[in-house]
Design a protein around this motif. Structure first.
Motif, PDB file in Angstrom:
ATOM      1  N   LEU A 154       0.821  -1.214   0.000  1.00 30.81           N
ATOM      2  CA  LEU A 154       0.000   0.000   0.000  1.00 30.81           C
ATOM      3  C   LEU A 154       0.852   1.260   0.000  1.00 30.81           C
ATOM      4  N   SER A 155       0.471   2.208  -0.824  1.00 32.27           N
ATOM      5  CA  SER A 155       1.055   3.548  -0.846  1.00 32.27           C
ATOM      6  C   SER A 155      -0.095   4.488  -1.170  1.00 32.27           C
ATOM      7  N   VAL A 156      -0.612   5.162  -0.135  1.00 27.49           N
ATOM      8  CA  VAL A 156      -1.877   5.889  -0.250  1.00 27.49           C
ATOM      9  C   VAL A 156      -1.675   7.386  -0.027  1.00 27.49           C
ATOM     10  N   PRO A 157      -1.986   8.205  -1.025  1.00 30.60           N
ATOM     11  CA  PRO A 157      -1.943   9.660  -0.813  1.00 30.60           C
ATOM     12  C   PRO A 157      -2.838  10.046   0.362  1.00 30.60           C
ATOM     13  N   THR A 158      -2.348  10.955   1.201  1.00 29.30           N
ATOM     14  CA  THR A 158      -3.047  11.285   2.454  1.00 29.30           C
ATOM     15  C   THR A 158      -3.168  12.795   2.592  1.00 29.30           C
ATOM     16  N   SER A 159      -4.374  13.250   2.921  1.00 25.32           N
ATOM     17  CA  SER A 159      -4.616  14.682   3.059  1.00 25.32           C
ATOM     18  C   SER A 159      -5.450  14.950   4.309  1.00 25.32           C
ATOM     19  N   PRO A 160      -5.418  16.185   4.823  1.00 25.65           N
ATOM     20  CA  PRO A 160      -6.160  16.501   6.055  1.00 25.65           C
ATOM     21  C   PRO A 160      -7.674  16.429   5.851  1.00 25.65           C
ATOM     22  N   ILE A 161      -8.370  15.981   6.896  1.00 24.58           N
ATOM     23  CA  ILE A 161      -9.832  16.023   6.935  1.00 24.58           C
ATOM     24  C   ILE A 161     -10.271  16.530   8.298  1.00 24.58           C
ATOM     25  N   VAL A 162     -11.444  17.098   8.342  1.00 26.02           N
ATOM     26  CA  VAL A 162     -11.998  17.642   9.591  1.00 26.02           C
ATOM     27  C   VAL A 162     -13.300  16.911   9.879  1.00 26.02           C
ATOM     28  N   GLU A 163     -13.502  16.524  11.143  1.00 30.63           N
ATOM     29  CA  GLU A 163     -14.723  15.816  11.495  1.00 30.63           C
ATOM     30  C   GLU A 163     -15.933  16.731  11.357  1.00 30.63           C
ATOM     31  N   GLN A 164     -17.037  16.158  10.956  1.00 31.68           N
ATOM     32  CA  GLN A 164     -18.318  16.868  10.889  1.00 31.68           C
ATOM     33  C   GLN A 164     -19.153  16.418  12.082  1.00 31.68           C
ATOM     34  N   GLY A 165     -19.169  17.219  13.143  1.00 28.48           N
ATOM     35  CA  GLY A 165     -19.819  16.791  14.378  1.00 28.48           C
ATOM     36  C   GLY A 165     -19.022  15.656  14.982  1.00 28.48           C
ATOM     37  N   ALA A 166     -19.680  14.494  15.151  1.00 22.16           N
ATOM     38  CA  ALA A 166     -18.992  13.339  15.730  1.00 22.16           C
ATOM     39  C   ALA A 166     -18.547  12.362  14.647  1.00 22.16           C
ATOM     40  N   VAL A 167     -18.635  12.768  13.384  1.00 26.31           N
ATOM     41  CA  VAL A 167     -18.343  11.863  12.284  1.00 26.31           C
ATOM     42  C   VAL A 167     -17.050  12.280  11.589  1.00 26.31           C
ATOM     43  N   LEU A 168     -16.194  11.284  11.346  1.00 26.52           N
ATOM     44  CA  LEU A 168     -14.954  11.518  10.616  1.00 26.52           C
ATOM     45  C   LEU A 168     -15.017  10.693   9.333  1.00 26.52           C
ATOM     46  N   ASP A 169     -15.339  11.340   8.233  1.00 28.17           N
ATOM     47  CA  ASP A 169     -15.473  10.641   6.962  1.00 28.17           C
ATOM     48  C   ASP A 169     -14.161  10.676   6.188  1.00 28.17           C
ATOM     49  N   PRO A 170     -13.757   9.541   5.603  1.00 31.04           N
ATOM     50  CA  PRO A 170     -12.581   9.541   4.731  1.00 31.04           C
ATOM     51  C   PRO A 170     -12.840  10.401   3.503  1.00 31.04           C
ATOM     52  N   PRO A 171     -11.818  10.732   2.748  1.00 35.74           N
ATOM     53  CA  PRO A 171     -12.020  11.506   1.523  1.00 35.74           C
ATOM     54  C   PRO A 171     -12.967  10.795   0.561  1.00 35.74           C
ATOM     55  N   ALA A 172     -13.671  11.565  -0.249  1.00 32.87           N
ATOM     56  CA  ALA A 172     -14.612  10.986  -1.213  1.00 32.87           C
ATOM     57  C   ALA A 172     -13.900  10.064  -2.202  1.00 32.87           C
ATOM     58  N   ASP A 173     -12.675  10.413  -2.568  1.00 40.52           N
ATOM     59  CA  ASP A 173     -11.882   9.569  -3.462  1.00 40.52           C
ATOM     60  C   ASP A 173     -11.475   8.306  -2.698  1.00 40.52           C
ATOM     61  N   PRO A 174     -11.952   7.130  -3.103  1.00 40.76           N
ATOM     62  CA  PRO A 174     -11.666   5.908  -2.339  1.00 40.76           C
ATOM     63  C   PRO A 174     -10.202   5.490  -2.351  1.00 40.76           C
ATOM     64  N   GLN A 175      -9.401   6.107  -3.226  1.00 44.32           N
ATOM     65  CA  GLN A 175      -7.980   5.781  -3.295  1.00 44.32           C
ATOM     66  C   GLN A 175      -7.115   6.720  -2.455  1.00 44.32           C
ATOM     67  N   ARG A 176      -7.751   7.600  -1.697  1.00 42.22           N
ATOM     68  CA  ARG A 176      -7.020   8.517  -0.819  1.00 42.22           C
ATOM     69  C   ARG A 176      -7.341   8.220   0.643  1.00 42.22           C
ATOM     70  N   ALA A 177      -6.400   8.544   1.524  1.00 38.85           N
ATOM     71  CA  ALA A 177      -6.628   8.449   2.965  1.00 38.85           C
ATOM     72  C   ALA A 177      -6.765   9.853   3.537  1.00 38.85           C
ATOM     73  N   GLY A 178      -7.440   9.938   4.672  1.00 41.69           N
ATOM     74  CA  GLY A 178      -7.598  11.223   5.338  1.00 41.69           C
ATOM     75  C   GLY A 178      -6.956  11.204   6.710  1.00 41.69           C
ATOM     76  N   TRP A 179      -6.251  12.266   7.023  1.00 42.02           N
ATOM     77  CA  TRP A 179      -5.627  12.425   8.347  1.00 42.02           C
ATOM     78  C   TRP A 179      -6.487  13.375   9.168  1.00 42.02           C
ATOM     79  N   TRP A 180      -6.846  12.960  10.380  1.00 43.46           N
ATOM     80  CA  TRP A 180      -7.661  13.777  11.277  1.00 43.46           C
ATOM     81  C   TRP A 180      -6.853  14.997  11.702  1.00 43.46           C
ATOM     82  N   ALA A 181      -7.200  16.136  11.123  1.00 38.46           N
ATOM     83  CA  ALA A 181      -6.402  17.353  11.312  1.00 38.46           C
ATOM     84  C   ALA A 181      -6.477  17.914  12.725  1.00 38.46           C
ATOM     85  N   SER A 182      -7.468  17.488  13.516  1.00 37.54           N
ATOM     86  CA  SER A 182      -7.566  17.957  14.901  1.00 37.54           C
ATOM     87  C   SER A 182      -6.755  17.088  15.857  1.00 37.54           C
ATOM     88  N   GLY A 183      -6.173  16.030  15.335  1.00 41.39           N
ATOM     89  CA  GLY A 183      -5.374  15.137  16.166  1.00 41.39           C
ATOM     90  C   GLY A 183      -3.896  15.484  16.097  1.00 41.39           C
TER      91      GLY A 183
END
Length: 197
Positions: A67-96
Motif C-alpha cells: 500500500l502507498s496511499v496519498p493522504t490529506s487533512p480532513i476535519v470531522e463533521q460533528g462526531a463523524v470523521l469521513d474519509p475523503p470521497a476519493d476511495p484511493q485517498r486516505a484522510g488524516w484527522w487534522a484535529s489530532g
C-alpha cells in the motif's frame, strides 16, 4: 597386428581428503547463505529511524501490503470523521496529533469498498510487527503495528475517546470499515502502531 591392452574399467577411488574438503566447502556455503538471509531478515524487521519533526502527512505506506496511499487533512463533521470521497485517498484527522508529535494519536482513515477498489481494502490483513511509514512535509515517520482489532459500532463508540486521544503515548491509529452486511458496514477495523522514536 600388435596386441592392444584393454584399458582398465576400474574407477579410481576418491581420496578421503577430497570428502573432507567437499564437506568443509558445503559447510562454508551454508553458513554464508544463512548469514546473508538472517542479516536481511533482521534488517527487514528493524523499524527505521524517523526523519524530520512533526508535520502533516502526505502519503501512508504499508510495505507488507503493497500500500502507498496519498493522504490529506480532513476535519470531522460533528462526531463523524469521513474519509475523503476519493476511495484511493486516505484522510488524516487534522484535529489530532501530527506524525512526529511527542504525544497523541495520529489518526488516518480510508475507505474499504465491498466490491474492491478502496485504499484500505486489505488493512485487516496487516500483521503485528509490520512497518507503517508516513511520509510528511518534513520527512518520514515510521511505526510498528502492535494491534489489529475489529469493533462493531457500539464497541467502536465506546473506544472512540481513547482512539482519538490527543495526549499520552504517541501512536498511529489506522481506521477503515468492517463487516459488510449487504447494505452498510457493521463496524470498523482499527490498527494501532507505535512510533519508532
Amino acid at each position: 597386428m600388435p596386441s592392444v591392452k584393454k584399458p582398465s574399467t576400474r574407477r579410481a577411488q576418491p581420496s578421503p581428503y577430497s570428502y573432507r574438503i567437499s564437506a568443509v566447502l558445503v559447510t562454508i556455503v551454508v553458513v554464508v547463505i544463512s548469514s546473508i538471509v538472517l542479516t536481511s531478515y533482521a534488517q527487514a524487521r528493524r523499524i527505521p529511524d524517523n526523519a524530520g519533526g512533526p508535520s502533516a502527512p502526505t502519503v501512508t505506506r504499508i510495505p507488507s501490503l503493497g500500500l502507498s496511499v496519498p493522504t490529506s487533512p480532513i476535519v470531522e463533521q460533528g462526531a463523524v470523521l469521513d474519509p475523503p470521497a476519493d476511495p484511493q485517498r486516505a484522510g488524516w484527522w487534522a484535529s489530532g496529533a501530527l506524525p512526529g508529535s511527542k504525544e497523541g494519536s495520529v489518526v488516518i482513515t480510508a475507505h474499504k469498498l465491498h466490491g474492491g477498489g478502496g485504499a484500505f481494502d486489505t488493512l485487516a490483513k496487516v500483521k503485528r510487527g509490520a512497518l507503517v511509514t508516513v511520509d510528511t512535509q518534513a520527512g518520514v515517520q515510521n511505526y510498528e503495528v502492535v494491534s489489529i482489532a475489529n469493533y462493531d459500532r457500539d464497541e467502536f463508540a465506546e473506544k472512540a475517546d481513547d482512539l482519538f486521544r490527543t495526549d499520552d503515548t504517541p501512536r498511529l491509529v489506522l481506521i477503515t470499515c468492517y463487516d459488510w452486511n449487504g447494505d452498510d458496514w457493521n463496524g470498523n477495523t482499527v490498527v494501532i502502531a507505535r512510533s519508532s522514536a
